[in-house]
Scaffold this motif. Structure first.
Motif, PDB file in Angstrom:
ATOM      1  N   ALA A  73      42.431  43.226  46.260  1.00 25.26           N
ATOM      2  CA  ALA A  73      41.592  43.173  45.062  1.00 25.26           C
ATOM      3  C   ALA A  73      40.505  44.247  45.118  1.00 25.26           C
ATOM      4  O   ALA A  73      40.158  44.846  44.091  1.00 25.26           O
ATOM      5  N   PHE A  74      39.972  44.510  46.307  1.00 22.38           N
ATOM      6  CA  PHE A  74      38.998  45.584  46.473  1.00 22.38           C
ATOM      7  C   PHE A  74      39.578  46.916  46.008  1.00 22.38           C
ATOM      8  O   PHE A  74      38.948  47.674  45.270  1.00 22.38           O
ATOM      9  N   VAL A  75      40.801  47.223  46.445  1.00 19.57           N
ATOM     10  CA  VAL A  75      41.425  48.495  46.059  1.00 19.57           C
ATOM     11  C   VAL A  75      41.650  48.544  44.556  1.00 19.57           C
ATOM     12  O   VAL A  75      41.373  49.566  43.904  1.00 19.57           O
ATOM     13  N   LEU A  76      42.127  47.454  43.976  1.00 20.63           N
ATOM     14  CA  LEU A  76      42.357  47.439  42.534  1.00 20.63           C
ATOM     15  C   LEU A  76      41.060  47.619  41.757  1.00 20.63           C
ATOM     16  O   LEU A  76      41.048  48.222  40.676  1.00 20.63           O
ATOM     17  N   ALA A  77      39.959  47.119  42.305  1.00 24.35           N
ATOM     18  CA  ALA A  77      38.658  47.344  41.666  1.00 24.35           C
ATOM     19  C   ALA A  77      38.310  48.834  41.688  1.00 24.35           C
ATOM     20  O   ALA A  77      37.758  49.358  40.701  1.00 24.35           O
ATOM     21  N   GLN A  78      38.642  49.538  42.768  1.00 21.41           N
ATOM     22  CA  GLN A  78      38.378  50.981  42.832  1.00 21.41           C
ATOM     23  C   GLN A  78      39.242  51.731  41.821  1.00 21.41           C
ATOM     24  O   GLN A  78      38.848  52.783  41.320  1.00 21.41           O
ATOM     25  N   PHE A  79      40.412  51.182  41.525  1.00 21.50           N
ATOM     26  CA  PHE A  79      41.303  51.793  40.530  1.00 21.50           C
ATOM     27  C   PHE A  79      40.889  51.466  39.099  1.00 21.50           C
ATOM     28  O   PHE A  79      41.434  52.027  38.148  1.00 21.50           O
ATOM     29  N   GLY A  80      39.962  50.510  38.949  1.00 24.04           N
ATOM     30  CA  GLY A  80      39.510  50.126  37.611  1.00 24.04           C
ATOM     31  C   GLY A  80      40.413  49.152  36.893  1.00 24.04           C
ATOM     32  O   GLY A  80      40.345  49.043  35.661  1.00 24.04           O
ATOM     33  N   ILE A  81      41.241  48.392  37.615  1.00 22.72           N
ATOM     34  CA  ILE A  81      42.193  47.503  36.945  1.00 22.72           C
ATOM     35  C   ILE A  81      42.128  46.059  37.453  1.00 22.72           C
ATOM     36  O   ILE A  81      42.988  45.251  37.103  1.00 22.72           O
ATOM     37  N   LEU A  82      41.113  45.713  38.233  1.00 23.85           N
ATOM     38  CA  LEU A  82      41.045  44.347  38.747  1.00 23.85           C
ATOM     39  C   LEU A  82      40.873  43.347  37.606  1.00 23.85           C
ATOM     40  O   LEU A  82      41.510  42.288  37.606  1.00 23.85           O
ATOM     41  N   ASP A  83      40.040  43.664  36.626  1.00 25.23           N
ATOM     42  CA  ASP A  83      39.845  42.744  35.500  1.00 25.23           C
ATOM     43  C   ASP A  83      41.126  42.580  34.689  1.00 25.23           C
ATOM     44  O   ASP A  83      41.426  41.477  34.201  1.00 25.23           O
ATOM     45  N   ASP A  84      41.897  43.653  34.527  1.00 25.13           N
ATOM     46  CA  ASP A  84      43.169  43.559  33.808  1.00 25.13           C
ATOM     47  C   ASP A  84      44.116  42.610  34.526  1.00 25.13           C
ATOM     48  O   ASP A  84      44.813  41.804  33.897  1.00 25.13           O
ATOM     49  N   LEU A  85      44.138  42.704  35.848  1.00 25.91           N
ATOM     50  CA  LEU A  85      45.008  41.829  36.615  1.00 25.91           C
ATOM     51  C   LEU A  85      44.539  40.380  36.540  1.00 25.91           C
ATOM     52  O   LEU A  85      45.342  39.462  36.346  1.00 25.91           O
TER      53      LEU A  85
END
Length: 380
Positions: free
Chosen positions: A49-61
């Protein structure tokens, strides 16, 4: 830097996103003819989830995912074997744990890649790789790049063969039937039923949907007959608890798949020339590790950072990347094997003792150990 990525799965797409965000010119080459839905679902643990937050897509997921609060172990008779408080892991790591269908996960990754303007070229099947990391495709074309990233999976990775001299995966003696089912589920709880030489896991992603995996020990690789999958499952799990029987009976046949599960022995060398392997090509772990896709995401983030930290020197970047990632991924691979050996043991006395130990386990201590291990080399 021009970077070519071989493979359009989680590792390939994630590394393309991470490298594009660092300003590199990136292309992805995928052997399949188009997008494919492989697998049923995954748990995105806080390190991923940390990595996805860096990608800007954690909220989408998070918008399409479940947020499990506990992982509950049960016997094949439905007896309680203890439960892991996922909230303890999240509190220690600072990010959520999300359960999501693999199709939704890959769709969100791919949408981010498309928004960044990275091209995915389908039908690009690698025939061989020659010294200097010259990639030959079976359509007769060739490819060279400043960096080639081999993210072409565990089963037939040409990139792994180029780096290590061999790419034969190791069958670990068990089958997984996987699927996606609609119904009524406790969205807060992952359920993991343990039997003798078999297990059945249920992971809700919403109150009306879950993915699942039914596994069983089998010494040799046999046939795959999709028309027989439900019958195979119903014979194997005929006297297991009602939730298991119900899921087997109601999952559409088209949503059931059968996998003879393989992994790879850890290898300390992940690169040759200017080609590096990542994800399952480098460190395929069993599904019992719970970290396959999560470690692919970590690979992507670390690789981009190592290249940034060593501008103009690909060799140093790849050396630093491998040194950073090998021990962590090797430990996860071997832990996955250890749990699989326990779950799929056919000795009834061993399994009774295993279940007794689970009932008396210190789950708070286990949560701390998991969080600390998964946090390694991440700013969590």
């Amino acid at each position: 830097m021009h970077i070519a990525i071989l493979g359009g799965g989680v590792a390939g797409v994630a590394s393309a996103i991470a490298l594009k965000l660092k300003g590199h010119d990136v292309t992805v080459h995928e052997r399949r003819a188009g997008d494919a839905n492989i697998g049923a679902g995954i748990v995105v643990w806080p390190n991923a989830a940390f990595v996805l937050a860096q990608f800007g897509i954690l909220d989408d997921l998070a918008a399409v995912a479940g947020h499990p609060r506990a992982m509950r172990r049960l016997s094949r008779a439905g007896a309680d074997l203890g439960a892991l408080d996922i909230g303890l892991i999240e509190a220690r790591m600072g990010y959520p744990s999300l359960s999501v269908l693999r199709s939704d996960f890959q769709r969100i990754l791919s949408a981010r890649l498309q928004a960044l303007g990275v091209a995915v070229r389908y039908g690009r099947n690698v025939a061989r790789i020659e010294p200097g990391a010259v990639v030959h495709f079976d359509d007769g074309t060739t490819l060279t790049a400043d960096l080639v990233v081999g993210a072409d999976g565990r089963m037939a990775s040409c990139a792994r063969r180029y780096v290590t001299g061999g790419n034969t995966p190791i069958y670990q003696g068990f089958i997984n039937w996987i699927g996606v089912c609609e119904g009524e589920f406790d969205v807060d709880t992952i359920s993991d039923y343990w039997g003798t030489g078999a297990r059945f896991g249920i992971v809700p992603v919403a109150r009306d949907k879950a993915y699942w995996a039914g596994g069983a020990a089998q010494a040799t690789i046999g046939a795959r007959d999709p028309d027989a999958y439900r019958d195979e499952l119903q014979r194997l799990f005929a006297d297991w608890p009602e939730p298991v029987r119900r899921i087997v009976a109601t999952t559409p046949a088209a949503r059931i798949n059968k996998i003879y599960v393989h992994d790879h022995d850890p290898v300390p060398t992940w690169y040759r020339d200017n080609l590096v392997i990542i994800g399952d090509a480098a460190h395929a772990a069993l599904p019992t590790s719970g970290q396959g896709a999560c470690q692919a995401l970590e690979d992507a983030w670390h690789l981009a950072n190592c290249i940034e930290a060593h501008p103009g020197n690909v060799g140093q970047a790849l050396q630093a990347f491998t040194a950073l990632r090998f021990q962590k991924t090797a430990g996860i691979t071997m832990a996955g094997r250890g749990l699989a050996a326990s779950l799929f043991n056919r000795d009834e006395a061993f399994c009774r003792e295993r279940d007794r130990a689970s009932r008396h386990a210190d789950y708070a201590d286990l949560a701390r150990a998991m969080a600390d291990g998964w946090s390694r080399h991440l700013p969590l």
